[in-house]
Write a protein that holds these residues in place. Structure first.
Motif, PDB file in Angstrom:
ATOM      1  N   ASN A  93     -47.971 -20.776 -13.963  1.00  0.00           N
ATOM      2  CA  ASN A  93     -47.421 -20.446 -12.657  1.00  0.00           C
ATOM      3  C   ASN A  93     -48.450 -20.826 -11.610  1.00  0.00           C
ATOM      4  OD1 ASN A  93     -45.615 -19.235 -10.735  1.00  0.00           O
ATOM      5  ND2 ASN A  93     -47.116 -17.613 -10.530  1.00  0.00           N
ATOM      6  N   GLY A  97     -45.971 -16.768  -6.741  1.00  0.00           N
ATOM      7  CA  GLY A  97     -45.120 -15.749  -7.344  1.00  0.00           C
ATOM      8  C   GLY A  97     -43.746 -16.215  -7.758  1.00  0.00           C
ATOM      9  N   SER A  98     -43.282 -17.337  -7.256  1.00  0.00           N
ATOM     10  CA  SER A  98     -41.906 -17.742  -7.548  1.00  0.00           C
ATOM     11  C   SER A  98     -41.805 -18.387  -8.924  1.00  0.00           C
ATOM     12  CB  SER A  98     -41.413 -18.728  -6.499  1.00  0.00           C
ATOM     13  OG  SER A  98     -40.189 -19.320  -6.917  1.00  0.00           O
ATOM     14  N   GLN A  99     -40.694 -18.097  -9.596  1.00  0.00           N
ATOM     15  CA  GLN A  99     -40.440 -18.749 -10.878  1.00  0.00           C
ATOM     16  C   GLN A  99     -40.307 -20.252 -10.699  1.00  0.00           C
ATOM     17  OE1 GLN A  99     -40.672 -17.186 -13.637  1.00  0.00           O
ATOM     18  NE2 GLN A  99     -39.686 -15.202 -13.618  1.00  0.00           N
ATOM     19  N   GLY A 100     -39.994 -20.680  -9.504  1.00  0.00           N
ATOM     20  CA  GLY A 100     -39.907 -22.100  -9.254  1.00  0.00           C
ATOM     21  C   GLY A 100     -41.225 -22.810  -9.375  1.00  0.00           C
ATOM     22  N   ASN A 101     -42.314 -22.079  -9.391  1.00  0.00           N
ATOM     23  CA  ASN A 101     -43.631 -22.682  -9.556  1.00  0.00           C
ATOM     24  C   ASN A 101     -44.078 -22.692 -11.005  1.00  0.00           C
ATOM     25  OD1 ASN A 101     -44.173 -23.306  -6.861  1.00  0.00           O
ATOM     26  ND2 ASN A 101     -44.651 -21.172  -6.436  1.00  0.00           N
ATOM     27  N   LEU A 102     -43.176 -22.328 -11.910  1.00  0.00           N
ATOM     28  CA  LEU A 102     -43.508 -22.297 -13.334  1.00  0.00           C
ATOM     29  C   LEU A 102     -43.358 -23.711 -13.877  1.00  0.00           C
ATOM     30  CD1 LEU A 102     -44.276 -19.994 -15.292  1.00  0.00           C
ATOM     31  CD2 LEU A 102     -41.888 -19.918 -15.973  1.00  0.00           C
TER      32      LEU A 102
END
Lengths: 114, 116
Positions: A93, A97-102
């Motif tokens: 990550n 904090g966003s799952q989009g950054n996973l």
């Protein structure tokens, strides 16, 4: 460019031996890392995670090690079993904090020989 | 059983067809995702929905159109796809759309799509 990757695309181990799967990451701002297991014909399954303020975390038969100095992540599986045969992905990550950054790596295929 | 169910598991469609992939989660989660998994590429995030609102769209072509009618259901509508769109499409969910430790993403088994 920045990426999550794996040192080896395949790993073959003898049943009962310990397995070590490696992952390199390049973004020093990454604050959270996850290992997933994907068996043939199935979706990825969460194994274990670790935050950047830790360097080791243990689960049941699995240990994740994080070396922030060299940006390296590893998954250790103790007493490898045939059921551990699968593709293993690391994911990082990259902050925010966003799952989009996973960001997921390509995966390492683990084969366990009986 | 991960609590995330996808249908159909396999789909073959022509380039002029319109089809939809369906996902349902039984985990009470607030966030749902579509990922694409190709043979030689890492998992690619396509869409993120949080409380039924799209919060992320990773530059996905308009021939892929997501729909989230409620927090338990997610669709991916497919129209005029290309052969290179053939892949495994994975639906996932998590408690919310942020990734502190413990906010695990749970994946479905995937829908294998072949475009001919």
């Amino acid at each position: 460019g920045e990426s999550v990757g794996l040192h080896l695309p395949t790993l073959s181990v003898q049943e009962g031996d310990n397995s070590i799967i490696n992952c390199a990451y390049s973004n020093s701002a990454s604050d959270y890392f996850i290992w997933y297991k994907q068996e043939s014909g199935k979706g990825p399954q969460f194994i274990i995670d670790i935050r950047s303020n830790m360097d080791k975390r243990q689960g049941q038969r699995v240990t994740v090690l994080l070396n922030k100095t060299v940006k390296h992540l590893s998954l250790q599986i103790a007493a490898t079993q045939p059921g551990d045969s699968a593709v293993y992905f690391c994911a990082e990550n990259r902050g925010g904090g966003s799952q989009g950054n996973l960001i997921f790596g390509k995966g390492t295929k683990l084969s366990v020989k009986p | 059983e991960t609590g995330v169910t996808q249908t159909p598991r396999h789909l073959v469609m022509g380039m002029t067809n319109k089809k939809s992939l369906k996902c349902e989660q039984h985990l009470g989660h607030n966030a749902m995702y579509w990922y694409k998994q190709s043979a030689k590429k890492p998992l690619e995030l396509m869409f993120v929905y949080s409380l039924e609102e799209r919060v992320e769209n990773n530059s996905v072509p308009s021939r892929f159109s997501p729909e989230c009618p409620n927090s338990s259901h997610l669709f991916l509508h497919l129209h005029t796809l290309q052969p290179e769109d053939s892949a495994l499409y994975l639906c996932a969910s998590s408690q919310d759309s942020f990734t502190p430790s413990g906010n695990t993403i749970y994946f479905g088994e995937g829908s294998w799509l072949t475009v001919v």
